[in-house]
Design a protein around this motif. Structure first.
Motif, PDB file in Angstrom:
ATOM      1  N   LYS A 207       0.828  -1.209   0.000  1.00  0.00           N
ATOM      2  CA  LYS A 207       0.000   0.000   0.000  1.00  0.00           C
ATOM      3  C   LYS A 207       0.860   1.255   0.000  1.00  0.00           C
ATOM      4  O   LYS A 207       0.604   2.200  -0.772  1.00  0.00           O
ATOM      5  N   ASN A 208       1.887   1.291   0.839  1.00  0.00           N
ATOM      6  CA  ASN A 208       2.746   2.475   0.917  1.00  0.00           C
ATOM      7  C   ASN A 208       3.513   2.689  -0.381  1.00  0.00           C
ATOM      8  O   ASN A 208       3.673   3.837  -0.837  1.00  0.00           O
ATOM      9  N   PHE A 209       3.979   1.604  -1.008  1.00  0.00           N
ATOM     10  CA  PHE A 209       4.776   1.742  -2.222  1.00  0.00           C
ATOM     11  C   PHE A 209       3.934   2.298  -3.368  1.00  0.00           C
ATOM     12  O   PHE A 209       4.344   3.245  -4.055  1.00  0.00           O
ATOM     13  N   PHE A 210       2.768   1.727  -3.594  1.00  0.00           N
ATOM     14  CA  PHE A 210       1.981   2.132  -4.770  1.00  0.00           C
ATOM     15  C   PHE A 210       1.246   3.446  -4.549  1.00  0.00           C
ATOM     16  O   PHE A 210       0.970   4.162  -5.512  1.00  0.00           O
ATOM     17  N   THR A 211       0.911   3.790  -3.314  1.00  0.00           N
ATOM     18  CA  THR A 211       0.343   5.123  -3.080  1.00  0.00           C
ATOM     19  C   THR A 211       1.396   6.213  -3.229  1.00  0.00           C
ATOM     20  O   THR A 211       1.065   7.376  -3.500  1.00  0.00           O
ATOM     21  N   ARG A 212       2.653   5.848  -3.086  1.00  0.00           N
ATOM     22  CA  ARG A 212       3.726   6.825  -3.227  1.00  0.00           C
ATOM     23  C   ARG A 212       4.163   7.000  -4.680  1.00  0.00           C
ATOM     24  O   ARG A 212       4.371   8.133  -5.139  1.00  0.00           O
ATOM     25  N   TYR A 213       4.278   5.898  -5.423  1.00  0.00           N
ATOM     26  CA  TYR A 213       4.825   5.977  -6.780  1.00  0.00           C
ATOM     27  C   TYR A 213       3.760   5.855  -7.873  1.00  0.00           C
ATOM     28  O   TYR A 213       4.061   6.096  -9.041  1.00  0.00           O
ATOM     29  N   HIS A 214       2.559   5.438  -7.529  1.00  0.00           N
ATOM     30  CA  HIS A 214       1.464   5.339  -8.510  1.00  0.00           C
ATOM     31  C   HIS A 214       0.186   5.922  -7.904  1.00  0.00           C
ATOM     32  O   HIS A 214      -0.896   5.325  -8.009  1.00  0.00           O
ATOM     33  N   ALA A 215       0.309   7.065  -7.283  1.00  0.00           N
ATOM     34  CA  ALA A 215      -0.812   7.627  -6.519  1.00  0.00           C
ATOM     35  C   ALA A 215      -2.022   7.930  -7.399  1.00  0.00           C
ATOM     36  O   ALA A 215      -3.172   7.737  -6.983  1.00  0.00           O
ATOM     37  N   SER A 216      -1.800   8.394  -8.605  1.00  0.00           N
ATOM     38  CA  SER A 216      -2.924   8.806  -9.453  1.00  0.00           C
ATOM     39  C   SER A 216      -3.682   7.637 -10.067  1.00  0.00           C
ATOM     40  O   SER A 216      -4.851   7.790 -10.447  1.00  0.00           O
ATOM     41  N   SER A 217      -3.052   6.485 -10.166  1.00  0.00           N
ATOM     42  CA  SER A 217      -3.689   5.351 -10.853  1.00  0.00           C
ATOM     43  C   SER A 217      -3.937   4.147  -9.955  1.00  0.00           C
ATOM     44  O   SER A 217      -4.724   3.274 -10.304  1.00  0.00           O
ATOM     45  N   TYR A 218      -3.288   4.093  -8.793  1.00  0.00           N
ATOM     46  CA  TYR A 218      -3.438   2.940  -7.897  1.00  0.00           C
ATOM     47  C   TYR A 218      -4.840   2.918  -7.304  1.00  0.00           C
ATOM     48  O   TYR A 218      -5.372   3.942  -6.858  1.00  0.00           O
ATOM     49  N   LEU A 219      -5.456   1.736  -7.271  1.00  0.00           N
ATOM     50  CA  LEU A 219      -6.805   1.580  -6.723  1.00  0.00           C
ATOM     51  C   LEU A 219      -6.787   0.806  -5.409  1.00  0.00           C
ATOM     52  O   LEU A 219      -7.206   1.313  -4.369  1.00  0.00           O
ATOM     53  N   SER A 220      -6.317  -0.435  -5.426  1.00  0.00           N
ATOM     54  CA  SER A 220      -6.260  -1.266  -4.227  1.00  0.00           C
ATOM     55  C   SER A 220      -5.364  -2.462  -4.531  1.00  0.00           C
ATOM     56  O   SER A 220      -4.791  -2.562  -5.619  1.00  0.00           O
ATOM     57  N   HIS A 221      -5.286  -3.378  -3.581  1.00  0.00           N
ATOM     58  CA  HIS A 221      -4.457  -4.562  -3.783  1.00  0.00           C
ATOM     59  C   HIS A 221      -5.010  -5.720  -2.977  1.00  0.00           C
ATOM     60  O   HIS A 221      -5.855  -5.538  -2.087  1.00  0.00           O
ATOM     61  N   GLN A 222      -4.523  -6.904  -3.303  1.00  0.00           N
ATOM     62  CA  GLN A 222      -4.914  -8.132  -2.595  1.00  0.00           C
ATOM     63  C   GLN A 222      -3.662  -8.958  -2.347  1.00  0.00           C
ATOM     64  O   GLN A 222      -2.995  -9.405  -3.282  1.00  0.00           O
ATOM     65  N   ILE A 223      -3.320  -9.147  -1.070  1.00  0.00           N
ATOM     66  CA  ILE A 223      -2.146  -9.930  -0.704  1.00  0.00           C
ATOM     67  C   ILE A 223      -2.432 -11.414  -0.921  1.00  0.00           C
ATOM     68  O   ILE A 223      -3.554 -11.889  -0.722  1.00  0.00           O
ATOM     69  N   ILE A 224      -1.404 -12.152  -1.314  1.00  0.00           N
ATOM     70  CA  ILE A 224      -1.507 -13.596  -1.519  1.00  0.00           C
ATOM     71  C   ILE A 224      -0.934 -14.299  -0.297  1.00  0.00           C
ATOM     72  O   ILE A 224       0.103 -13.888   0.238  1.00  0.00           O
ATOM     73  N   TYR A 225      -1.627 -15.338   0.152  1.00  0.00           N
ATOM     74  CA  TYR A 225      -1.246 -16.048   1.368  1.00  0.00           C
ATOM     75  C   TYR A 225      -0.672 -17.413   1.048  1.00  0.00           C
ATOM     76  O   TYR A 225      -0.987 -18.032   0.035  1.00  0.00           O
ATOM     77  N   CYS A 299       2.727 -13.851   1.889  1.00  0.00           N
ATOM     78  CA  CYS A 299       3.941 -14.093   1.110  1.00  0.00           C
ATOM     79  C   CYS A 299       4.248 -12.856   0.288  1.00  0.00           C
ATOM     80  O   CYS A 299       3.407 -11.961   0.156  1.00  0.00           O
ATOM     81  N   GLY A 300       5.426 -12.799  -0.274  1.00  0.00           N
ATOM     82  CA  GLY A 300       5.874 -11.607  -0.979  1.00  0.00           C
ATOM     83  C   GLY A 300       5.295 -11.467  -2.357  1.00  0.00           C
ATOM     84  O   GLY A 300       6.029 -11.257  -3.331  1.00  0.00           O
ATOM     85  N   ALA A 301       3.983 -11.571  -2.484  1.00  0.00           N
ATOM     86  CA  ALA A 301       3.303 -11.425  -3.773  1.00  0.00           C
ATOM     87  C   ALA A 301       1.922 -10.831  -3.539  1.00  0.00           C
ATOM     88  O   ALA A 301       1.312 -11.041  -2.479  1.00  0.00           O
ATOM     89  N   ALA A 302       1.431 -10.094  -4.515  1.00  0.00           N
ATOM     90  CA  ALA A 302       0.117  -9.453  -4.370  1.00  0.00           C
ATOM     91  C   ALA A 302      -0.432  -9.102  -5.741  1.00  0.00           C
ATOM     92  O   ALA A 302       0.324  -8.897  -6.709  1.00  0.00           O
ATOM     93  N   PHE A 303      -1.764  -9.048  -5.820  1.00  0.00           N
ATOM     94  CA  PHE A 303      -2.444  -8.499  -6.991  1.00  0.00           C
ATOM     95  C   PHE A 303      -2.714  -7.024  -6.710  1.00  0.00           C
ATOM     96  O   PHE A 303      -3.285  -6.675  -5.667  1.00  0.00           O
ATOM     97  N   VAL A 304      -2.318  -6.174  -7.633  1.00  0.00           N
ATOM     98  CA  VAL A 304      -2.509  -4.731  -7.478  1.00  0.00           C
ATOM     99  C   VAL A 304      -3.435  -4.254  -8.585  1.00  0.00           C
ATOM    100  O   VAL A 304      -3.219  -4.551  -9.772  1.00  0.00           O
TER     101      VAL A 304
END
Length: 757
Positions: A207-225, A299-304
């Motif tokens: 969340k912090n990474f994409f709100t910082r570098y893709h603030a205008s286009s980022y919507l949400s994300h889903q972490i993979i377990y 885990c270190g993967a997510a859908f953004v």
């Protein structure tokens, strides 16, 4: 091999094909086999045929052939998708090019091969098949220019047909992208190798990474377990509930531990102890997400998810970090195409998995040399007598010789080849594919390379000059060795087309394994039909098979033209059979948008170039330098044509154009559908089936939910000792606990619902 042996093999295969096709026309009329032969229709219509008996059900009829032939390409595109259309286009291309080759070679090349030398011909039934090949043409013959002309006609026709097919399929792919219904994968990227920080979870990091570098286009994300096998159990939980309901099983929630001998370690086993407990459920997140240990299972993967298609595609292509091994992004596969079991694999492991898969594939290829060499020994009667001297008396009989040299080798090889596709699919799964279509595409390439090497090259070499393996160690001699060996082995390839081609199509339409499993499931296990269990089309086995026959056709067209009529029969029969299977049997569970076609194109170009190189070698051996020299420009032109297609069409199958994507975004914004689309993205890539949580919440409410748990912590000392027995290496108790809890929940809810109704 004599022509009589070939005719014997052809007669056997024609009889087998006629028998199986007639059997299919009867079996498909039986209502009990509807799930085998009409899986797609049952999945779409959810209907059954009436169990009424009529005499017509026992009479073979060819009506299914006319029905399969009658479907238009638009209807197949609407029913089965673009991948099915591309597969059928591949067969149509083969039908067209080998029809041209058959006319040119049977009427122009075959007579020259047969009368190539001044010799006395015996009865044509007892002629050796080698007299129909280019090996029978005399040295320094003036008629080799006919062979050159035929090869030019075939190559130019193939390139022209390939161009128009590539252009047409590229247009269909663009229409598939721009005019298909909503595809959530166009708004979603898969992020892997997410860095881990002690002070925050993966969820906060993304969340912090994409709100910082893709603030205008980022919507949400889903972490993979990290859930491993548990996710598979959850996906199949509804099937388990249906089976429990069909069998009428009642779970006693007050059951006591049952002790018995396990038979392996002589220890006592204990059944799971079930008890009632309140189960709190959130309608937005699964219990795994609300668990206190959720951070440990991330885990270190997510859908953004992004607000526009263009933003998602740009984010998937650019480097997100100065370290290429961190924040690795790819465009996400379609929701139904996601291969969840591989998403939790750490990104740093992928290179090791790919190397291990490559090594395992190479080892498997060389291990397969043993049965291939044995099979080729059967096709050579002299070698067979040396290997098996006790069969000397039997091998003197004419009919036995025809069977042993004309039928058995290709049958035995085909039986061994049945093990290749499942093993390669397993290798592709281990390799780390993130999508089911990607796994099948990788398996398709592996099976293709394997069959081309083992069925063509190894058979050519081991059957003639390479009982000695030194040929492989000297690559410069391979063209000359191929020129000597291919005409001699052309007879084996003809019989291979008969057994592996004709017979495999007959067994494909009959669905022998599906028929046996249907009988066991209905009459032994007493399970009911499940329309949702219809299989998907096995592209990883059928595409390599068709391409291999194309390679045999190109390489043998001017060398042994007798193969062409048998190939044409295979392609025409395959066109009808595969259309019938696509329309009635196989379901489309995911779509790649025709990404198989570049594989088809590249393999066809490889086959053409290989045929031209072999022709150069043959003309050189026949001491016709002018003919060899005249083929060199053809090789160059074919490679230039391939490069043109790679530059002109191939990027369409690898990337999306900004023009099309931006136009789609603007159209959705103008029609005010973008907000609705973005809302659907939230639930598109749910790792756990959301309908289970919604169903439980709506039907029973959080206070009325009753579930069952596995009481591992309060188990007796004997039970703990059994779970950690040294011969078992310990069981994954925590994951097993979650799995049984989920299944117990679903079975209990199913019973409660039945009792209320």
């Amino acid at each position: 091999m004599e022509l009589a042996a070939l005719l014997t093999s052809a007669g056997i295969n024609i009889g087998v094909c006629a028998l199986l096709l007639s059997l299919y026309s009867v079996l498909r009329k039986q209502p009990g086999n509807a799930s085998v032969y009409f899986g797609r229709r049952l999945a779409e219509e959810r209907t059954r045929r009436l169990e009424t008996f009529i005499l017509e059900r026992l009479v073979p009829s060819p009506s299914w052939l006319a029905k399969a032939w009658g479907y238009s390409e638009e209807e197949i595109l609407a029913l089965a998708g673009l991948d099915a259309v591309v597969f059928l286009r591949m067969i149509v291309f083969s039908m067209r090019i080998f029809s041209i080759a058959a006319v040119v070679c049977l009427f122009g090349v075959l007579p020259l091969n047969y009368f190539g030398q001044e010799m006395k011909h015996v009865d044509i039934r007892y002629e050796s098949l080698e007299v129909f090949t280019i090996g029978n043409v005399a040295q320094e013959s003036q008629w080799f220019w006919i062979h050159c002309l035929a090869l030019y006609i075939i190559s130019c026709s193939a390139c022209a047909l390939l161009y128009f097919e590539y252009k047409s399929i590229a247009r269909l792919r663009l229409l598939h992208i721009t005019q298909s219904p909503l595809n959530p994968s166009q708004f979603t990227i898969l992020v892997r190798a997410i860095p881990k920080y002690k002070e925050e979870s993966f969820d906060d990091t993304v969340k912090n990474f994409f709100t910082r570098y893709h603030a205008s286009s980022y919507l949400s994300h889903q972490i993979i377990y990290r859930v491993g096998k548990v996710h598979k159990i959850l996906n199949n939980a509804e099937k388990a509930c249906k089976k429990i309901k069909m069998k009428g099983v009642v779970i006693d929630k007050r059951c006591q531990p049952l002790r018995y001998r396990c038979g392996l370690c002589a220890g006592q086993s204990t059944s799971f102890q079930l008890f009632n407990d309140k189960f709190e459920l959130s309608s937005k997140k699964s219990d795994l997400c609300s668990d206190s240990r959720a951070k440990e299972k991330e885990c270190g993967a997510a859908f953004v998810f992004f607000r526009t298609r263009y933003a998602a595609i740009v984010a998937s292509k650019v480097l997100q970090s100065s370290n290429p091994m961190l924040w690795v992004t790819n465009l996400a596969p379609e929701p139904h195409d996601v291969y969840w079991s591989n998403l939790w694999i750490p990104y740093k492991q992928l290179w090791f998995r790919k190397i291990a898969t490559l090594i395992a594939s190479i080892v498997f290829v060389f291990l397969f040399l043993i049965p291939v060499t044995f099979v080729q020994g059967l096709s050579q009667l002299d070698q067979l007598r040396q290997i098996l001297p006790f069969l000397e008396g039997v091998l003197k009989r004419k009919f036995v010789i025809e069977i042993a040299t004309g039928y058995l080798p290709s049958v035995i090889l085909q039986l061994f080849l049945y093990t290749v596709a499942p093993i390669m699919l397993l290798f592709s799964s281990f390799e780390g594919s993130i999508s089911r279509s990607g796994r099948k595409k990788s398996a398709c390439c592996k099976v293709l390379y394997f069959t081309i090497w083992n069925v063509f090259f190894v058979n050519v070499f081991s059957g003639s000059v390479i009982s000695q393996l030194h040929v492989i160690s000297s690559p410069k001699d391979i063209p000359a060795q191929l020129a000597k060996a291919v005409p001699r082995q052309a007879t084996f390839f003809i019989t291979y087309v008969l057994t592996s081609g004709w017979a495999s199509l007959s067994s494909e339409v009959v669905q022998l394994f599906g028929l046996i499993w249907n009988f066991i499931r209905k009459h032994i296990l007493r399970w009911k039909d499940n329309p949702a269990s219809a299989p998907s089309f096995p592209y990883h086995t059928e595409v390599p098979k068709v391409l291999l026959f194309g390679l045999l056709g190109f390489t043998c067209s001017i060398l042994a033209p007798l193969i062409l009529p048998f190939l044409l029969v295979y392609f025409f029969l395959g066109y009808v059979v595969y259309r019938n299977q696509i329309v009635n049997v196989y379901c489309t569970k995911y779509e790649t948008g025709g990404e198989m076609w570049p594989i088809v194109h590249n393999t066809t170009i490889f086959s053409l170039v290989l045929a031209q190189i072999i022709a150069i070698g043959v003309f050189g051996i026949k001491e016709s330098p002018s003919s060899s020299t005249s083929i060199i420009p053809l090789v160059i032109l074919t490679l230039l044509f391939n490069e043109y297609c790679r530059q002109r069409f191939h990027p369409i199958f690898k990337n999306f154009s900004a023009q099309d994507i931006i136009d789609m975004d603007r159209e959705d914004e103008k029609s005010r559908r973008m907000e609705e689309i973005l809302e659907q993205l939230q639930s598109a890539y749910c790792q756990f089936p959301p309908d289970i949580a919604e169903f439980l919440n709506d039907e029973y409410g959080e206070e009325d939910l009753v579930t069952t748990k596995v009481d591992i912590e309060n188990s007796s000392k004997d039970e703990k000792d059994w779970l950690n027995h040294p011969t078992l290496g310990g069981l994954p108790v925590s994951r097993l606990k979650e799995a049984v809890t989920s299944l117990s929940l679903l079975s209990t809810v199913s019973q409660n619902k039945d009792s209320q109704t």
